[in-house]
Motif scaffolding. Sequence first.
Motif, PDB file in Angstrom:
ATOM      1  N   LEU A  63       0.815  -1.211   0.000  1.00 12.75           N
ATOM      2  CA  LEU A  63       0.000   0.000   0.000  1.00 12.75           C
ATOM      3  C   LEU A  63       0.853   1.267   0.000  1.00 12.75           C
ATOM      4  N   GLN A  64       1.999   1.210   0.638  1.00 11.06           N
ATOM      5  CA  GLN A  64       2.884   2.380   0.629  1.00 11.06           C
ATOM      6  C   GLN A  64       3.397   2.668  -0.785  1.00 11.06           C
ATOM      7  N   LYS A  65       3.550   1.622  -1.587  1.00  8.64           N
ATOM      8  CA  LYS A  65       3.969   1.835  -2.973  1.00  8.64           C
ATOM      9  C   LYS A  65       2.882   2.529  -3.782  1.00  8.64           C
ATOM     10  N   ILE A  66       1.641   2.337  -3.374  1.00 13.86           N
ATOM     11  CA  ILE A  66       0.532   2.962  -4.083  1.00 13.86           C
ATOM     12  C   ILE A  66       0.275   4.378  -3.583  1.00 13.86           C
ATOM     13  N   PHE A  67       0.168   4.526  -2.253  1.00 13.40           N
ATOM     14  CA  PHE A  67      -0.258   5.807  -1.692  1.00 13.40           C
ATOM     15  C   PHE A  67       0.882   6.656  -1.136  1.00 13.40           C
ATOM     16  N   GLY A  68       2.063   6.079  -1.004  1.00 15.42           N
ATOM     17  CA  GLY A  68       3.217   6.837  -0.532  1.00 15.42           C
ATOM     18  C   GLY A  68       2.969   7.511   0.810  1.00 15.42           C
ATOM     19  N   GLU A  69       3.328   8.780   0.899  1.00 11.27           N
ATOM     20  CA  GLU A  69       3.199   9.526   2.146  1.00 11.27           C
ATOM     21  C   GLU A  69       1.817  10.147   2.340  1.00 11.27           C
TER      22      GLU A  69
END
Length: 692
Positions: free
Chosen positions: A34-40
């Motif tokens: 999910l971090q790869k999709i939504f980042g920060e």
Amino acid sequence: MENTNSNKYWGDNLKRLGIVTSNIDVGNEYKRQLQKIFGEAVDIVTYSFLATKEIIEDIDVLLISTYSQFEVLKKYIPEDVEVVISNLTFSKDGYNKLRSSDFEKKVALVNLSFEMCIETIATLYQLGFDDYELIPVYPNMEKIPNINYAVTTGELRHVPNQIQNVIDLGHRLIDKNTMVDLAIALNLEEVLTEPPVLEYFNNLMSYNKGYEYFISQSKTAKNQINMLLSIMAKGVISFNKDGVIETFNDNAKQMINIKDDQVGSQISDILPKDILEEYHTIKEPIKNKLLYINEKNITISIFPILDLYNEDSQNLLSGSYAILESFELQEDTQNKLRLQLSDKGHIARYNINNIIGDSDAIRHVRELVVRMGNSKSVVLITGESGTGKELIAQAIHNASPIKDKQFVAINCAALSANLLESELFGYEAGAFTGASKNGKAGIFELAHNGTLFLDEIGEMPLELQVRLLRVIQEKEVMRVGGNKVIKVNVRLVAATNRDLYEEVRKGNFRKDLYYRLNVLPINVPPLRERGEDILLLMEYFKKIGNCNFELTDEVSSFLTNYSWEGNIRELRNCVEYFDNIGSTSIHLDQLPFHMKHEQISIEKEESKTYGHLSDNESYILKTFYEAFKARKKLGRKSLSEKAFEDNMFLSEYDIRKILYTLRDYEYINVEGGRGGSTISKKGIELVENNKN
């Protein structure tokens, strides 16, 4: 693949996303994806399903692994928190690893727990690996099965040492639908158009979503897999041990008109009480009961779900699920399978767009095809050999409401009377010498609910015409050697190159059958009456055959005025001939021999026909006359060979039709068996009166 542009979406409104999983390692893997999709743009927090015993606070959106986990945790989830149930899939690389493997079909599926094994098995079955027998293997399992092959999802450390052949599919990935749901819930739809997100989506294997909810109701691996296999394209209703409806899918809603607000109602409000009483009385699955619900024939099966987590009983019912299927859909499936097994399946490949031509005659035919396609009545197609009658029949089928059903064709002139009877009506085991020991379905059965095309209906023997008439009238058939009546429902299309009314007058065709067939007549004009279509058809066949030649003006003029006795079939052969002679420009001296012969005859203004007979019929009659002078008898094979020697290309099938015509005009005597045929006195007079 890090989303470096995500800061522009969140500003001062950082969203918080919670993830609930059974295992902390799995939660961290989801967080990484999910971090790869939504980042920060999103602050992600993980929770353990087993450790969650208090209200989940300060969360905007909650991602939960399974619906069953949500049922347990919903009392800890505030009402303003939006919940998304995850659907998982595999990467294309992982999918291709398993698809290209030469593994045995019995394979261990290794994961962190029994529940995760079942979830993974369900995902693999939905992706098309249902030909594998996948056995759950997980840590602390009491007895490891003796299996030589294993598949795992990033859990190589838990694969038993004795299994040497292993494929690691990689961790399961959150699928596209779930990602989209999360983006909408987080008000971050814009991120879905970013290149890293599109790259992530492109790496996913897709499958039909929505099955996990149903699978989660089952308590054993056997029932879970059985559930998965059962719900594909069928209706499913799940209800608990008290008969309260818990869920149903869209197919069930469509079949029996269940409303969304009926979740929580009694199953007896939906299904007949007698079948439910039978189910509870016999305490066994109900299979394939035929019911009439909401003016539809529906087959229903009911299966129990046993609670193996209850230590008090191995047979405690925790719920049930009903599988519904349209009876008509089952019939269609069976018919298509029978067609495959009998190798008689016909796909109607042609539609109205394949009826080529701009002439008024062919425009009229196209209009009739559209109008008659919407009718259920019998269609009779007439026209000379080679005009495309079967193409018209297929176009009618594809213009009809039953175009997705089977199209079955048979040529009534190609089979002997006995063989034609068994092909049309089928036969029972032992009906005659050489019959299959299992019997055989006839094409009326195979075409049930579809279209049956009877080509060359004018050649059908009189004794079979009686049986055909009864099938059309009664819509039922009895197999040869059988005593059981089988109901059939077919759209009948027949075709002939004969004048059936004339055949009725001569006593060769039943009058009652003629009027049963001649409900919606279509006459396909011969090619010589469609002069403006000839060059158009020539270009059409050149295009589909990728031919590289052009016609000179003289050849174009000749072809436009040529008689085309073989019609479309002859024209197509002509295109193939021109393409194979190796010339890019076709001149008159390059015409096929039989065309040159006609050209010479035209130039000399000589008629080579006898009275009203065609060229081919006149040729055969003249050959009989010469045989009469030589005191010989001729059969179909010898006539075909003689024609070939004279550069006339007539098959035995063509000869047979010509013989019937000459016999009907009383120009020849056709003898049965191998006796051959001879010219009659009337035929001799015709030939001698037309000598130059």
